[in-house]
Structure formats: C-alpha cells, structure tokens
Motif scaffolding. Structure first.
Motif, PDB file in Angstrom:
ATOM      1  N   TYR B 133       0.828  -1.214   0.000  1.00 39.33           N
ATOM      2  CA  TYR B 133       0.000   0.000   0.000  1.00 39.33           C
ATOM      3  C   TYR B 133       0.866   1.270   0.000  1.00 39.33           C
ATOM      4  CZ  TYR B 133      -4.176  -2.719   1.090  1.00 39.33           C
ATOM      5  OH  TYR B 133      -5.218  -3.596   1.030  1.00 39.33           O
ATOM      6  N   ILE B 134       2.089   1.136   0.493  1.00 33.71           N
ATOM      7  CA  ILE B 134       2.969   2.315   0.586  1.00 33.71           C
ATOM      8  C   ILE B 134       3.627   2.622  -0.761  1.00 33.71           C
ATOM      9  CG2 ILE B 134       5.103   3.225   1.653  1.00 33.71           C
ATOM     10  CD1 ILE B 134       4.385   1.738   4.191  1.00 33.71           C
ATOM     11  N   GLY B 140       4.708   5.609  -6.969  1.00 34.47           N
ATOM     12  CA  GLY B 140       5.860   5.806  -6.081  1.00 34.47           C
ATOM     13  C   GLY B 140       5.497   5.576  -4.618  1.00 34.47           C
ATOM     14  N   ILE B 141       6.119   6.369  -3.755  1.00 34.71           N
ATOM     15  CA  ILE B 141       5.901   6.171  -2.319  1.00 34.71           C
ATOM     16  C   ILE B 141       4.809   7.109  -1.807  1.00 34.71           C
ATOM     17  CG2 ILE B 141       7.033   6.519  -0.063  1.00 34.71           C
ATOM     18  CD1 ILE B 141       9.572   5.421  -1.595  1.00 34.71           C
ATOM     19  N   LYS B 142       3.961   6.579  -0.948  1.00 32.29           N
ATOM     20  CA  LYS B 142       2.871   7.390  -0.391  1.00 32.29           C
ATOM     21  C   LYS B 142       3.208   7.773   1.047  1.00 32.29           C
ATOM     22  CE  LYS B 142      -1.206   6.041  -2.954  1.00 32.29           C
ATOM     23  NZ  LYS B 142      -0.744   5.237  -4.064  1.00 32.29           N
ATOM     24  N   ASN B 143       2.843   9.014   1.408  1.00 37.98           N
ATOM     25  CA  ASN B 143       3.015   9.433   2.800  1.00 37.98           C
ATOM     26  C   ASN B 143       2.144   8.528   3.674  1.00 37.98           C
ATOM     27  OD1 ASN B 143       4.644  11.742   2.237  1.00 37.98           O
ATOM     28  ND2 ASN B 143       2.806  12.714   1.423  1.00 37.98           N
ATOM     29  N   SER B 144       2.756   7.902   4.659  1.00 31.42           N
ATOM     30  CA  SER B 144       2.012   6.906   5.430  1.00 31.42           C
ATOM     31  C   SER B 144       2.200   7.085   6.932  1.00 31.42           C
ATOM     32  CB  SER B 144       2.481   5.498   5.057  1.00 31.42           C
ATOM     33  OG  SER B 144       2.460   5.343   3.669  1.00 31.42           O
ATOM     34  N   ARG B 220      18.882  16.675   1.795  1.00 35.21           N
ATOM     35  CA  ARG B 220      17.935  16.566   0.686  1.00 35.21           C
ATOM     36  C   ARG B 220      17.397  15.130   0.529  1.00 35.21           C
ATOM     37  NH1 ARG B 220      16.987  15.677  -4.206  1.00 35.21           N
ATOM     38  NH2 ARG B 220      18.999  14.781  -4.691  1.00 35.21           N
ATOM     39  N   PRO B 221      16.626  14.683   1.506  1.00 35.57           N
ATOM     40  CA  PRO B 221      16.113  13.306   1.429  1.00 35.57           C
ATOM     41  C   PRO B 221      14.901  13.189   0.505  1.00 35.57           C
ATOM     42  CG  PRO B 221      15.363  14.350   3.440  1.00 35.57           C
ATOM     43  CD  PRO B 221      16.206  15.372   2.732  1.00 35.57           C
ATOM     44  N   ASP B 222      14.677  11.986  -0.015  1.00 31.98           N
ATOM     45  CA  ASP B 222      13.460  11.707  -0.772  1.00 31.98           C
ATOM     46  C   ASP B 222      12.359  11.296   0.203  1.00 31.98           C
ATOM     47  OD1 ASP B 222      14.752  12.023  -3.309  1.00 31.98           O
ATOM     48  OD2 ASP B 222      15.731  10.091  -2.961  1.00 31.98           O
ATOM     49  N   ILE B 223      12.783  10.585   1.213  1.00 29.05           N
ATOM     50  CA  ILE B 223      11.813  10.073   2.199  1.00 29.05           C
ATOM     51  C   ILE B 223      12.348  10.322   3.614  1.00 29.05           C
ATOM     52  CG2 ILE B 223      10.562   8.000   2.982  1.00 29.05           C
ATOM     53  CD1 ILE B 223      11.887   6.874   0.169  1.00 29.05           C
ATOM     54  N   ILE B 224      11.450  10.674   4.520  1.00 33.86           N
ATOM     55  CA  ILE B 224      11.846  10.747   5.932  1.00 33.86           C
ATOM     56  C   ILE B 224      11.025   9.708   6.694  1.00 33.86           C
ATOM     57  CG2 ILE B 224      11.943  12.155   8.024  1.00 33.86           C
ATOM     58  CD1 ILE B 224      12.303  14.619   6.348  1.00 33.86           C
TER      59      ILE B 224
END
Lengths: 162, 303
Positions: B133-134, B140-144, B220-224
């Motif tokens: 689901y993520i 791509g990636i979903k805020n979860s 400069r991250p893509d995901i935290i």
C-alpha cells in the motif's frame, strides 16, 4: 680470594642499595603519571565524554606513558568486572594499602554521571597531589640513607669475613 | 548478545527459555525478575525448585556497567531521557530519581532501581503487506502513518520499511531516518546496530523539529522515516516536510483513527491530510498484525 669476595659483596650491596632507591623513584614517577592520567580523564570526560576504553587508548597514544604495563593492568581491572584486584606483580613498587586505594578509586570510576565523575576526579587529583608530596619527601629523606646503609652493611660483612 | 549484559545468576536461568520468544526482561530492585514471554508477563523461575530470581542492587549496577561499557557518564544524554542503548541494539528503559528535574527533562537520573531490557527483534519482511500500500511502481511512495498501541510492532515495521525502501527495484531513494529515541537504528558510536537499509542517513537523538528542518536543508532526502509523533511540534514538522515535497512515513500511538481525531494538537495531522495511507496495527491476535488500512480521506480500504 677473600679480597675478591669482599669486592663482590660491596658491589652486590651497592646494587641492592640502588635497587631500593629505584623503588622509591619508580613509586614517585608512577604517582605523577597517575595524576597526569586523572587530569587527562577529567578533561576528556568534561568535554568529549568518550568511553573509558577509548579514553585509556587515547591516553596511551597521546602521552609518552612510561608505565604502560601498569596502566594496562588498571584498564583490565576496570573493564573486566570479574577481576577482583590489581596484580601485585605488576604494581610491585606500591605498598598493599596503596594498591588497595587505587583499586577503590578505579572500582567506582565510570559508574557516575558527568558532574559527579568530574567531582570525583578532582577529589582524587587533590589526594594524589598530597600523595606525591609524601612520596617525594620519603624519597628525598631515604634515598641517600638507604644507599649508604646498604653499602655500610656490605662493608661490615666484608670486615667480618676478613 | 543479551547474555553479555546480565549477571550470571539470571543468565543461568534464562538458558531454560527460548530467547526468540522473550520480548522484555524487567529488573526491579528487591523484586523477582519478570520476563515478557510471547507477549505475556511471567516471573523468571529457576528450574530447580521453581524459586524466583530476586534482583539485588548489585545486579542492577552490574547491568548498568555492562550496558554502558563502564562509562555511565558517556550516556548522560540518554539517561536523562530514561534509556540506554547498548551494543546489539538492546534498549534499556530505566527508572530512578530524577535530578533537578524541570517540567520535561531532568539533568540526570540517579539511584536507578528499575531496568526494562527490551530485546530487539528484527522481523525481516514483516511489513510486506503494508508495503504494497505504501509503494507502487506507478505512484511511487505514499506518505504513510502507522497507528498502533504500544508494543504492537510499529518500530519493527518502520525499520523493515526503511530497509525495503533502500532496495526497491534497483532504485536509490535517499532516506532520512529520524531516530529521536535511538529505537529504530539503535546507533552506538555512530554505527547502526540494526539493519535500516543501505541508503539511509540516520539522525539520532535530535528532536523531530530540528532533524526534519535541518535534514531537508542539508541532506535533501526523498523520504523521511520517523517514529512516535508525540507533540504538536512533531506533527508540524511532518506537515512542513510533506509541503516541501518530501515523503514521510511515521508512526503514532493510538488505538484507532477516531481516537486521533479527539487529540488536540495531534488531530491536525488528519485535518491537514498530509498522509495518504493510514495503517492500524494491533497486538490482540498476534504482535504486528495490520487490522485495517485507510486512505487519505480516512476511508477504510482494507479491514
């Protein structure tokens, strides 16, 4: 033959005398180096809070440590919780009571928070200053005397033999 | 690894138990050792005679010495927050007397009388279901946001997600792991004790507010990825990150999505609609079970 024996006895008594004097000097030097370590540990704990293993290694690396073997023994005693006391063969130049005092200090080293640890180190530094004065004055009074006494014993033995 | 921390007397008894099933070991001064075995608390008993093992002051001192490598002072920052991270990612929660305590943070904790040793479990691939689901190839990636009560496996999930994101289909995502309480990566001397992926930058011990804003600026991250959003400031940090175009995967303590709506300050996270997926974990049937999934409109899409 008797003369050769006498000369050997005097040489031997001189060597023994020097050995005893060296014991005083070693003890004096060791306490000075221990004080240096305590000061170093205080600074390191205050400013960088590095762990004890690292602290010892850094001390060995940065300072010209004369008593490396002795400090290694203290480090092992500190890090190995199973080790009950310091090796008296390594720290032979210290009296039993002096070894015991060092053990008591190092047994509690690293078991407190920063400010408590620094306070403890400052207290021990003062204690070491007093100890150094004491050891130094004992050395000054005794080193000449012991050497002369040792030679005198050699001469007396020689006279008795002759 | 855990045996290294414990006194011989406890180790001799623990040998009779399956270490993989132990989640916690609780040492309380002058009380029997309690272990959380397969999710249930029980008293640690010797095989011969079935007598409980009582904790002494010396045992607590021994554990602290071993956990801090004889350098308690070096752990002051952690101690004042109530924990110690030992080698192997083992986390010790501590209780004792707070010194000079202001409202939020004491100067230190002394006379430690209780230790809760949390045995870390890396359950690789535990987030496989949630991960579908993520992440999807097209979107791509979903805020979860992972929602769960304490002890239901959020941290283990987040760690697994961090690891998985690091290696999706040969893509490199710059991941920033904000590990405020040293739980996710359990860094020790700068080295993560647990596997959190190859392309993960770890900021440990810093507040989310600082780590998010500083991290976005300099790394400069893509995901935290972060766990346990606790305050309004944490929520604001998340919203700002999402508004900056960074994907956020986080966790929060709650029993349901409706419970979150009731919490003042925290409910902003729902009204701002910054998260696209919400996962509700439970430990009722088994630890780490995902019981429902919600979309960005808080509509249940899996039950």
């Amino acid at each position: 033959m008797v003369y050769v024996g006498c000369v050997l006895i005097i040489v031997l008594s001189s060597v023994v005398g020097r050995g005893l004097v060296k014991l005083f000097i070693t003890r004096d030097k060791f306490y000075k180096e221990l004080k240096l370590f305590v000061g170093y540990a205080k600074t390191e704990i205050e400013f960088s809070q590095i762990k004890l293993t690292e602290l010892f290694d850094k001390f060995f690396e940065e300072k010209q440590v004369e008593f490396l073997k002795e400090f290694q023994e203290i480090k092992n005693y500190l890090m190995q919780n199973e080790k009950k006391c310091l090796d008296n063969k390594i720290l032979y130049f210290l009296k039993r009571e002096e070894r015991r005092n060092i053990e008591v200090f190092f047994r509690g080293f690293g078991t407190k928070g920063v400010s408590e640890e620094i306070g403890q180190l400052e207290k021990y530094q003062e204690e070491l200053k007093r100890k150094i004065n004491e050891v130094e004055s004992i050395r000054r009074t005794n080193e000449g005397l012991i050497y002369k006494l040792s030679l005198a014993v050699g001469v007396v033995v020689c006279i008795l033999i002759a | 690894m855990i045996y290294r921390l414990l006194p011989q007397e406890i180790n001799n008894t623990l040998i009779n138990y399956d270490m993989k099933k132990i989640q916690e070991i609780r040492l309380r001064r002058n009380a029997p050792v309690v272990i959380n075995y397969q999710g249930k608390n029980c008293v640690l008993k010797r095989m011969s005679g079935g007598e409980p093992v009582f904790v002494t002051k010396e045992m607590i001192e021994y554990v602290l010495k071993r956990a801090t490598e004889n350098s308690l002072y070096a752990y002051n920052n952690q101690i004042k927050q109530g924990f110690i991270t030992a080698r192997g990612g083992i986390r010790l929660g501590i209780a004792g007397e707070s010194v000079n305590s202001d409202k939020f943070m004491p100067t230190t904790i002394k006379n430690i009388n209780s230790i809760n040793i949390r045995v870390p479990h890396e359950v690789k691939d535990c987030s496989a279901f949630v991960f579908n689901y993520i992440y999807s190839k097209d979107y791509g990636i979903k805020n979860s946001l992972i929602i769960s009560p304490p002890g239901a496996g959020k941290t283990t999930y987040l760690r697994d997600i961090a690891r998985k994101i690091s290696g999706i289909e040969d893509k490199v995502f710059n991941t920033l792991l904000v590990d405020e309480r040293f739980e996710l990566a359990s860094t020790l001397d700068g080295e993560p004790m647990l596997d959190v992926g190859m392309y993960t930058d770890i900021v440990s011990g810093a507040s989310k507010e600082f780590a998010f804003s500083n991290g976005i600026r300099v790394l400069r991250p893509d995901i935290i990825i972060t766990d346990e959003l606790m305050s309004e400031a944490d929520v604001d940090a998340c919203i700002n990150a999402v508004n900056s175009g960074v994907k956020v995967i986080a966790s929060i303590h709650a029993n349901s999505i409706s419970e979150l709506k009731e919490r003042q300050g925290i409910n902003k996270i729902l009204t701002a609609r910054c998260f696209e997926r919400y996962f509700l974990l439970s430990n009722k049937n088994k630890v780490g079970e995902c019981i429902s999934v919600y979309d960005e409109n808080h509509k249940c899409i899996y039950f």
